[in-house]
Design a protein around this motif. Sequence first.
Motif, PDB file in Angstrom:
ATOM      1  N   ASP A  54       0.846  -1.196   0.000  1.00  0.00           N
ATOM      2  CA  ASP A  54       0.000   0.000   0.000  1.00  0.00           C
ATOM      3  C   ASP A  54       0.882   1.247   0.000  1.00  0.00           C
ATOM      4  O   ASP A  54       1.699   1.444   0.889  1.00  0.00           O
ATOM      5  N   ASN A  55       0.705   2.100  -1.008  1.00  0.00           N
ATOM      6  CA  ASN A  55       1.487   3.335  -1.064  1.00  0.00           C
ATOM      7  C   ASN A  55       0.667   4.567  -0.701  1.00  0.00           C
ATOM      8  O   ASN A  55       1.066   5.691  -0.982  1.00  0.00           O
ATOM      9  N   HIS A  56      -0.509   4.330  -0.087  1.00  0.00           N
ATOM     10  CA  HIS A  56      -1.317   5.450   0.384  1.00  0.00           C
ATOM     11  C   HIS A  56      -0.794   5.874   1.758  1.00  0.00           C
ATOM     12  O   HIS A  56      -0.876   5.113   2.725  1.00  0.00           O
ATOM     13  N   SER A  57      -0.285   7.061   1.867  1.00  0.00           N
ATOM     14  CA  SER A  57       0.352   7.504   3.113  1.00  0.00           C
ATOM     15  C   SER A  57      -0.639   7.658   4.254  1.00  0.00           C
ATOM     16  O   SER A  57      -0.261   7.652   5.420  1.00  0.00           O
ATOM     17  N   ASN A  58      -1.930   7.786   3.935  1.00  0.00           N
ATOM     18  CA  ASN A  58      -2.925   8.028   4.983  1.00  0.00           C
ATOM     19  C   ASN A  58      -3.754   6.795   5.310  1.00  0.00           C
ATOM     20  O   ASN A  58      -4.795   6.904   5.946  1.00  0.00           O
ATOM     21  N   SER A  59      -3.323   5.618   4.892  1.00  0.00           N
ATOM     22  CA  SER A  59      -4.094   4.408   5.176  1.00  0.00           C
ATOM     23  C   SER A  59      -4.075   4.096   6.665  1.00  0.00           C
ATOM     24  O   SER A  59      -3.026   4.134   7.308  1.00  0.00           O
ATOM     25  N   VAL A  60      -5.237   3.782   7.208  1.00  0.00           N
ATOM     26  CA  VAL A  60      -5.393   3.376   8.601  1.00  0.00           C
ATOM     27  C   VAL A  60      -6.105   2.033   8.581  1.00  0.00           C
ATOM     28  O   VAL A  60      -7.192   1.909   8.010  1.00  0.00           O
ATOM     29  N   CYS A  61      -5.522   1.020   9.220  1.00  0.00           N
ATOM     30  CA  CYS A  61      -5.950  -0.347   8.922  1.00  0.00           C
ATOM     31  C   CYS A  61      -6.293  -1.191  10.143  1.00  0.00           C
ATOM     32  O   CYS A  61      -6.453  -2.403  10.028  1.00  0.00           O
ATOM     33  N   SER A  62      -6.413  -0.585  11.319  1.00  0.00           N
ATOM     34  CA  SER A  62      -6.687  -1.388  12.504  1.00  0.00           C
ATOM     35  C   SER A  62      -8.056  -1.024  13.071  1.00  0.00           C
ATOM     36  O   SER A  62      -9.042  -1.035  12.352  1.00  0.00           O
ATOM     37  N   LEU A  63      -8.128  -0.692  14.356  1.00  0.00           N
ATOM     38  CA  LEU A  63      -9.416  -0.452  15.016  1.00  0.00           C
ATOM     39  C   LEU A  63      -9.711   1.031  15.215  1.00  0.00           C
ATOM     40  O   LEU A  63     -10.615   1.380  15.968  1.00  0.00           O
ATOM     41  N   GLN A  64      -8.984   1.901  14.542  1.00  0.00           N
ATOM     42  CA  GLN A  64      -9.224   3.330  14.683  1.00  0.00           C
ATOM     43  C   GLN A  64     -10.574   3.707  14.049  1.00  0.00           C
ATOM     44  O   GLN A  64     -11.065   3.033  13.149  1.00  0.00           O
ATOM     45  N   ASN A  65     -11.131   4.811  14.520  1.00  0.00           N
ATOM     46  CA  ASN A  65     -12.413   5.269  13.977  1.00  0.00           C
ATOM     47  C   ASN A  65     -12.331   5.632  12.501  1.00  0.00           C
ATOM     48  O   ASN A  65     -13.342   5.631  11.795  1.00  0.00           O
ATOM     49  N   THR A  66     -11.146   5.963  12.036  1.00  0.00           N
ATOM     50  CA  THR A  66     -10.955   6.362  10.641  1.00  0.00           C
ATOM     51  C   THR A  66     -10.407   5.226   9.787  1.00  0.00           C
ATOM     52  O   THR A  66      -9.960   5.455   8.658  1.00  0.00           O
ATOM     53  N   ALA A  67     -10.426   4.009  10.305  1.00  0.00           N
ATOM     54  CA  ALA A  67      -9.798   2.880   9.615  1.00  0.00           C
ATOM     55  C   ALA A  67     -10.598   2.445   8.396  1.00  0.00           C
ATOM     56  O   ALA A  67     -11.739   2.858   8.175  1.00  0.00           O
TER      57      ALA A  67
END
Length: 841
Positions: free
Chosen positions: A581-594
């Motif tokens: 993944d080359n998206h610098s803003n990817s959030v992939c766990s349990l965050q609200n913005t994941a």
Amino acid sequence: MAFTCRGLAALALLISSAIAQNSTNSTNSAIDANFDVLTYVNQLIGSNNGGNVFPGATLPFGMAKAVADTNSGSNQGGFTTDGSQITGFSGMHDSGTGGSPSLGNFALFPFSGCAGDDVNGCHYPKKERATSYVNGSVIATPGYFAVQLASGIQADMTVTQHTSLFRFKFPASETSGNASSPLILIDLTDLSDSRQDNGTISVDADSGRITGNARFQPSFGSGTYISYFCADFSGAPLRDNGIFVNSRASTEVKDLLISRSINGYPLPGGAFNRFEKADNGILARVGVSLISSEQACSNAEKEISDFDFDKVHRAAKSLWKEKLSPIKVSTNGIMTDMLTNFYSGIYRTMVNPQDYTGENPLWESDEPYFDSFYCIWDLFRSQMPFMTIMDPGAVTLMIRSLIDTYRHEGWLPDCRMSLSKGFTQGGSNADNVLADAYLKGISENVNWDDGYDAVVKDAEVEPYDWCCEGRGGLDSWKALGYIPVQDFDYKGHGTMTRSISRTLEYAYNDFVITQIGSGLGGRAGDVEKYTARSGNWKNLFKADQTSSINASSAVFEGFFQPRYLNRTWGLQDPLVCSNIDNHSNSVCSLQNTAAETFESSIWEYSFFVPHDQATLITMFGGPAAFVERLDYLHENQITYIGNELAFLTVFQYHYAGRPALSAKRSHYYIPAYFKPTDGGLPGNDDSGAMGSFVALSMIGLFPNPGQNVYLIIPPYFEKVEITSPLTGKTAKIKNVNFDPTYKNIYIQSAELNGKPYTKNWIDHSFFTEGKELVLTLGSVESSWGTEVADLPPSLGEYEGFANFTGAPNSTLKVGKRAMRFSAADILHEMDKKTGCGYWAN
């Protein structure tokens, strides 16, 4: 969690000086009846590079876990070999976890003496007392751990079920040159510095017994827990004792009640004993309990009554040898590295979960209680199925514990540690664990009616806090047949993300309910309902969704995508949260913005339909298209084997009629990504999940968890024998034409109990009935296990297998390929060295 592959780290210890890491074993193909498995256990594998293992002294599934704790940023298992300093020695730990460090309560720390022979001359706070250890001094063997501090103090330790026995040996003089007057403190702290208010500690002026307790937070869950200890000392006359607060100490005060303070770091506090000169060292016996200090004392007195270190160590070693004995392999031509990799992996599967029976203050019950299911999202895939082979008795107790947790807490846990509800990562995956155990005959004193009620409740009743148990979004699940992105869910609360991965996991959770319901009988309506719901994964499949790595790479078509409440489609790049993944803003766990997938990409989750691979293969365009997509996933590093979701993808070639490619892919990852070195794991060991992947791969039988299915590849050894602790019968696997350089890794033909066997899978009766599987191997792919009748069970029907192409030089017939997407010809890439530049062809 995925980590980039790093260079080799040097081993801090060879478990046996008589065994060289690169030596080759004798040419005797027979399995030695006196085979000592402990010779090949290296507990330091994964003690560096993010493996986060617990490398110290423990019993199988033991509560007491003694080791030196370091100040590393990766000290989740206590000790690390990354050059960090030692801050103490504690007796409770978890192993291989991510997130915040777990446990490490009530650390001891020894001093040869205090500056100026004044108790205020010692450094009490954890940050100030941190001390380096001597390189090469670490010894870690089953039931034992030892290390020498730079101060000259030697520490070693062993354990019983609830009690650690530490032994400290001191130099004749302390660093300032004065005669040694050793001081040993106990700190009201833990690895995460999570202590809350009202920690208490007391030291008896005459006996030196130190007792205390404190409230702490779990490392990956909600709530708090109280832990208790009781420490007694032997070996030298007591000089004086007292308590310390922050950097000051007193021999006049014997009791302390301490708050957390307000600065975000718990105020240091504890107690100490100071001794006269200790020529023969000092023993510290520390019992632990989650009930009371009195019970901690009772545990210690019953389990180690005489401070006999060698006796305790021998008993621990003997128990480990017994637990690891069911699996024996031929060492013919096998490098010692391979054997160490194998048996160390097996060892790590028995560190967690932990048997806290008799130590549960939350409810009264005659049932066993296990803790540190950390987390079931990781464990259900291979660790729990492996333990069902290796230690069905322990699995039986764990199943009873999970069901009892449902009785008293209302739901099965998806994660549990330190008496607390852990965070749910996806589905209600204890359902998968129960189904796997049920199908494989785990039954002694298990109330399967209650077990069935528990999994049905997961499917039907939404908890108020589905962050930590059960499932969320059940109204939408039942009405729409999927979990919507941005769902409207007012009945329960959790992080409104992972709509794709939750949909896929809920579908499989519903399927495994049918496996228990069918077996119990009298539940035909349920079986029909949950079978239908298990197909809900199809509702997120968008046939025209494309994905490519870049403008010049292959374009694949057909991926899962998020959907809204109004049934319209959302969009998530299928490569988001992948290993590339080359998206610098990817959030992939349990965050609200994941993202809408947990800890991995849509690309990888596209293969997670464990119960209906046949339909998935058809939707991907047929078996050839499925194989090319699966190859692309691995060859382009879209997946990462350091994340448990990747495990089954290594072997899913079986479902496309290409079991030979599963064997080749297994060798692609082992040993390239799993080495017997301190930094040899590709990610967190996750309570032994990585160890079980290695063990199951190397015996050549990998489970599809929640089903009575093991996918067959040739073992990494000429012969394997597995004795069932349940029945006493021994299952045997023999490789004919075995090649220890692993060129002959393709099955040409097979016999089961002397009769031809063409299926590329086998069921659990192989172990319990002691069957014999003989595999004839060759250097090219064959037609074995490729017919539709040979494929593993699937809910849907296999289609399109007449139009199939084998690899070059294979014995498969060549026909027209069924294609729905363009793809590069990458099968030949597996002939190259890969995985950090290493793959043994």
